[in-house]
Scaffold this motif. Structure first.
Motif, PDB file in Angstrom:
ATOM      1  N   UNK A   1      22.989  33.283  37.620  1.00  0.00           N
ATOM      2  CA  UNK A   1      23.759  34.048  38.864  1.00  0.00           C
ATOM      3  C   UNK A   1      23.689  33.403  40.071  1.00  0.00           C
ATOM      4  N   UNK A   2      22.780  32.239  40.033  1.00  0.00           N
ATOM      5  CA  UNK A   2      22.894  31.087  41.368  1.00  0.00           C
ATOM      6  C   UNK A   2      24.011  30.702  41.194  1.00  0.00           C
TER       7      UNK A   2
ATOM      8  N   UNK B   1      30.002  29.480  42.226  1.00  0.00           N
ATOM      9  CA  UNK B   1      31.391  28.576  41.697  1.00  0.00           C
ATOM     10  C   UNK B   1      32.202  30.084  42.392  1.00  0.00           C
ATOM     11  N   UNK B   2      31.742  31.396  42.181  1.00  0.00           N
ATOM     12  CA  UNK B   2      32.592  32.164  42.507  1.00  0.00           C
ATOM     13  C   UNK B   2      33.023  31.654  44.163  1.00  0.00           C
TER      14      UNK B   2
ATOM     15  N   UNK C   1      23.856  40.107  41.497  1.00  0.00           N
ATOM     16  CA  UNK C   1      25.518  39.990  42.466  1.00  0.00           C
ATOM     17  C   UNK C   1      25.263  42.053  42.777  1.00  0.00           C
ATOM     18  N   UNK C   2      26.400  41.383  44.149  1.00  0.00           N
ATOM     19  CA  UNK C   2      27.684  43.534  44.525  1.00  0.00           C
ATOM     20  C   UNK C   2      28.392  42.663  45.177  1.00  0.00           C
ATOM     21  N   UNK C   3      29.715  43.474  44.157  1.00  0.00           N
ATOM     22  CA  UNK C   3      31.013  42.940  44.679  1.00  0.00           C
ATOM     23  C   UNK C   3      30.872  44.688  45.332  1.00  0.00           C
ATOM     24  N   UNK C   4      30.986  44.190  46.635  1.00  0.00           N
ATOM     25  CA  UNK C   4      31.633  45.761  47.762  1.00  0.00           C
ATOM     26  C   UNK C   4      33.254  45.560  47.777  1.00  0.00           C
ATOM     27  N   UNK C   5      33.589  46.249  47.828  1.00  0.00           N
ATOM     28  CA  UNK C   5      35.262  46.308  47.135  1.00  0.00           C
ATOM     29  C   UNK C   5      35.714  47.946  48.102  1.00  0.00           C
ATOM     30  N   UNK C   6      35.666  48.224  50.322  1.00  0.00           N
ATOM     31  CA  UNK C   6      35.864  49.218  50.712  1.00  0.00           C
ATOM     32  C   UNK C   6      37.293  49.123  50.559  1.00  0.00           C
ATOM     33  N   UNK C   7      37.792  50.354  51.230  1.00  0.00           N
ATOM     34  CA  UNK C   7      39.536  50.398  51.083  1.00  0.00           C
ATOM     35  C   UNK C   7      40.337  49.150  51.652  1.00  0.00           C
ATOM     36  N   UNK C   8      39.140  47.722  52.332  1.00  0.00           N
ATOM     37  CA  UNK C   8      40.256  46.696  52.789  1.00  0.00           C
ATOM     38  C   UNK C   8      40.406  46.015  51.660  1.00  0.00           C
ATOM     39  N   UNK C   9      39.585  46.048  50.879  1.00  0.00           N
ATOM     40  CA  UNK C   9      39.912  44.858  49.451  1.00  0.00           C
ATOM     41  C   UNK C   9      40.540  45.222  48.930  1.00  0.00           C
ATOM     42  N   UNK C  10      41.779  44.078  49.112  1.00  0.00           N
ATOM     43  CA  UNK C  10      42.941  44.625  48.244  1.00  0.00           C
ATOM     44  C   UNK C  10      42.926  44.668  46.497  1.00  0.00           C
ATOM     45  N   UNK C  11      43.631  45.137  45.666  1.00  0.00           N
ATOM     46  CA  UNK C  11      43.414  45.387  44.378  1.00  0.00           C
ATOM     47  C   UNK C  11      43.746  43.378  43.914  1.00  0.00           C
TER      48      UNK C  11
ATOM     49  N   UNK D   1      24.306  42.357  37.640  1.00  0.00           N
ATOM     50  CA  UNK D   1      23.553  41.258  37.009  1.00  0.00           C
ATOM     51  C   UNK D   1      24.501  40.521  35.832  1.00  0.00           C
ATOM     52  N   UNK D   2      23.678  39.102  35.591  1.00  0.00           N
ATOM     53  CA  UNK D   2      23.469  38.647  34.344  1.00  0.00           C
ATOM     54  C   UNK D   2      22.493  38.936  33.214  1.00  0.00           C
ATOM     55  N   UNK D   3      22.785  38.569  32.108  1.00  0.00           N
ATOM     56  CA  UNK D   3      22.143  38.978  30.843  1.00  0.00           C
ATOM     57  C   UNK D   3      21.175  37.450  31.168  1.00  0.00           C
ATOM     58  N   UNK D   4      21.677  36.337  31.884  1.00  0.00           N
ATOM     59  CA  UNK D   4      21.257  35.459  31.765  1.00  0.00           C
ATOM     60  C   UNK D   4      20.805  34.891  33.327  1.00  0.00           C
TER      61      UNK D   4
END
Ligand SMILES: Cc1ncc(COP(=O)(O)O)c(C=O)c1O
Length: 394
Positions: free
Chosen positions: A341-342, A347-348, A365-375, A334-337
């Motif tokens: 967030x929106x 922007x992302x 926010x949630x970043x899912x970084x499963x196997x297939x997400x590259x570094x 989450x963001x402190x503010x």
């Protein structure tokens, strides 16, 4: 368990092109791209299949370079990003699978071509997870939801401690145990031990399936929707200790009865053929990466740099999950503010990092970084987070 992988090396010429460029179908290629000798316990072991198909000559090479630049980094929780090389391989085989003159989507699920695919997928999954011989591997439908251990298929006379992921937070740790309660397992490395011989551990591994080595022998049942780590939606994989199969309560619908599916090698009715093919390509890719230990190392590195960015942001970003139970696959923050967030998500997305909005029940926010997400995807996200913080008074 003996498995000859030698035949797996004999693959067809990889071909690709859009339809108008199809030129000719000439050379003959042996495509026994699966073990000729399957495990004694494989559900397909009775009749190994070898098929011969024509390879297809195509005019145009695959648009690999172009497609890479067109793609976004997709942080969705599932259906989720798939390995780029797997997608390109599927693209190259879409129209004419290894010269057989048809797409996998058009094949009979009882034909030799599809049987070879499903056999190879099972065999590779057994290799990846080192699945003991007394376990059945099933490719099912209905999602993780239909395979819930609360389904009557295996529950007769059994007490089932349920291990499941924390869906809402997108976590992958052990959070729940039924009907007895047990504390969450912080490390994820040790599983709760059954209290007595009538207890079996049933794990919903949808979120972290094939993201690290797992001792399958500790479980009675493992099931997972494919759409996060190993394929497209529509396929659900179940790994079941054989003695647990066949305990269905009398009114169990056939599609929820593991015995029906085990007895019919996952082919009781039409399976999700294309999805199973895609899972098979992902399994091949995971093996090529060095197996699940190697994959786990990559996942640890990605998660580390993302959590470090959050924890090092002096409170600008916050992760609501206690350090000891944080997921390697799904990183909520989450963001402190909160009013920013929106803007963060918007922007992302402009920077080609999409699906970062948090779960509807949690927000943030949630970043899912499963196997297939590259570094590279995680590094880009971290760089963006730092830049966003600098621009918004962090
Ligand atoms: C851990 C877990 N279990 C089950 C589900 C539901 O899976 P399905 O939609 O395949 O039924 C999800 C989906 O997000 C999940 O993360």
């Amino acid at each position: 368990m003996t498995m000859s992988m030698s035949a797996a090396a004999a693959t067809s010429t990889t071909t690709t092109a859009s339809v108008p460029h199809l030129k000719s179908a000439t050379a003959t290629t042996q495509i026994a791209a699966f073990p000729t000798t399957l495990s004694r316990t494989s559900t397909y072991a009775k009749k190994p299949i070898s098929i011969t198909c024509s390879s297809t000559t195509l005019q145009t090479p695959p648009p690999a370079a172009a497609s890479a630049t067109d793609r976004v980094f997709n942080f969705a929780a599932g259906p989720a990003t798939l390995p780029e090389n797997v997608l390109l391989k599927a693209q190259s085989e879409l129209y004419n699978w290894r010269g057989c003159g048809m797409s996998v989507m058009e094949m009979s699920h009882r034909g030799k071509e599809f049987l070879s695919l499903i056999q190879k997928a099972e065999s590779d999954l057994r290799t990846l997870l080192n699945i003991p011989s007394e376990y059945s591997v099933l490719f099912l439908q209905g999602g993780a939801t239909a395979n819930s251990p609360l389904s009557p298929s295996i529950s007769a006379n059994l007490t089932i401690p349920l291990i499941t992921s924390s869906r809402d937070l997108g976590g992958t740790r052990l959070t729940k145990r039924l009907p007895n309660t047990a504390s969450p397992n912080p490390s994820g490395a040790d599983y709760p031990k059954p209290a007595n011989e009538n207890e079996v551990l049933v794990a919903d591994m949808s979120s972290n399936f094939c993201s690290k080595p797992v001792d399958v022998s500790k479980f009675g049942v493992i099931y997972a929707g494919a759409q996060k780590n190993v394929g497209p939606s529509g396929v659900t994989i179940a790994i079941i200790r054989s003695d647990l199969i066949g305990n269905a309560q009398p009114l169990t619908p056939v599609m929820l009865d593991y015995k029906i599916h085990a007895d019919n090698n996952s082919l009781y009715n039409t399976p999700p053929c294309y999805g199973i093919y895609m899972c098979g390509l992902v399994f091949e890719d995971l093996i090529a990466q060095g197996g699940l230990s190697a994959v786990e190392q990559k996942n640890l590195k990605k998660a580390d740099i993302l959590y470090d960015a959050i924890d090092g942001s002096k409170g600008f970003y916050r992760c609501p999950v206690e350090t000891s139970v944080r997921s390697l696959m799904n990183v909520p923050f989450t963001l402190a503010k909160p009013e920013l967030e929106a803007e963060f998500v918007k922007e992302a997305a402009k920077e080609k990092m999409v699906q970062l909005k948090g779960h509807r029940s949690v927000g943030g926010m949630r970043a899912s970084i499963y196997n297939a997400m590259p570094l590279a995807g995680v590094e880009k996200l971290v760089a963006f987070m730092k830049d966003f913080q600098a621009r918004h008074g962090g």
